[in-house]
Scaffold this motif. Structure first.
Motif, PDB file in Angstrom:
ATOM      1  N   ILE A  68       0.868  -1.170   0.000  1.00  0.00           N
ATOM      2  CA  ILE A  68       0.000   0.000   0.000  1.00  0.00           C
ATOM      3  C   ILE A  68       0.904   1.219   0.000  1.00  0.00           C
ATOM      4  O   ILE A  68       1.642   1.454   0.951  1.00  0.00           O
ATOM      5  N   ASN A  70       1.440   5.230  -0.005  1.00  0.00           N
ATOM      6  CA  ASN A  70       0.772   6.452   0.427  1.00  0.00           C
ATOM      7  C   ASN A  70       1.656   7.629   0.026  1.00  0.00           C
ATOM      8  O   ASN A  70       2.809   7.716   0.435  1.00  0.00           O
ATOM      9  N   GLU A  74      -2.715  10.118  -0.133  1.00  0.00           N
ATOM     10  CA  GLU A  74      -3.452   9.343  -1.134  1.00  0.00           C
ATOM     11  C   GLU A  74      -2.880   7.934  -1.180  1.00  0.00           C
ATOM     12  O   GLU A  74      -1.683   7.754  -1.394  1.00  0.00           O
ATOM     13  N   GLU A  75      -3.747   6.923  -0.956  1.00  0.00           N
ATOM     14  CA  GLU A  75      -3.282   5.536  -0.923  1.00  0.00           C
ATOM     15  C   GLU A  75      -3.665   4.791  -2.192  1.00  0.00           C
ATOM     16  O   GLU A  75      -4.723   5.027  -2.770  1.00  0.00           O
ATOM     17  N   LYS A  76      -2.771   3.871  -2.589  1.00  0.00           N
ATOM     18  CA  LYS A  76      -3.021   3.025  -3.750  1.00  0.00           C
ATOM     19  C   LYS A  76      -2.324   1.696  -3.532  1.00  0.00           C
ATOM     20  O   LYS A  76      -1.198   1.652  -3.031  1.00  0.00           O
ATOM     21  N   VAL A  78      -0.217  -1.283  -4.798  1.00  0.00           N
ATOM     22  CA  VAL A  78       0.766  -1.500  -5.861  1.00  0.00           C
ATOM     23  C   VAL A  78       1.234  -2.948  -5.795  1.00  0.00           C
ATOM     24  O   VAL A  78       1.262  -3.557  -4.723  1.00  0.00           O
ATOM     25  N   ASP A  82       4.392  -2.939 -11.249  1.00  0.00           N
ATOM     26  CA  ASP A  82       4.007  -1.527 -11.224  1.00  0.00           C
ATOM     27  C   ASP A  82       5.244  -0.632 -11.158  1.00  0.00           C
ATOM     28  O   ASP A  82       6.250  -0.980 -10.553  1.00  0.00           O
TER      29      ASP A  82
END
Length: 111
Positions: A68, A70, A74-76, A78, A82
């Motif tokens: 994860i 950050n 903003e978290e995404k 991966v 990637d």
């Protein structure tokens, strides 16, 4: 040509994770004029990089695992394959919540 191994014996703990500095910040590097720096990073299960920011451009290449990311709140999620670009002066951290190691290559440079 120069090859530096990803041998775990050469990793040290920094930023709350295990990493191996490569070019040029490595005692084995033969050219200190390389215009970027790089490191292998291993994030163990339930670990995360210390949140930090710097005035460098940075790219993460996720090679194994899932995490994860950050960036400035903003978290995404991966995962392996990637590629992430992080703008200068953005606070960032990456956490591993899976059982396997999260491994990535980071390259960073001044503009």
């Amino acid at each position: 040509m120069q090859v530096i191994s990803r041998n775990p014996e050469n990793f040290t703990e920094e930023y709350n994770v295990i990493l191996r500095r490569l070019f040029p910040a490595n005692e084995q590097c033969i050219d200190s004029n390389i215009p970027f720096s790089s490191s292998w990073v291993i994030v163990e299960k339930n670990k995360f990089t210390d949140p930090h920011r710097h005035d460098l451009h940075e790219v993460f290449f996720i090679t194994e695992g899932e995490g994860i990311l950050n960036i400035d709140g903003e978290e995404k999620i991966v995962t392996s394959g990637d590629v992430i670009y992080i703008y200068p002066n953005k606070e960032h951290t990456i956490k591993n919540k899976k059982d396997n190691k999260l491994i990535f290559l980071t390259i960073y440079w001044n503009k």
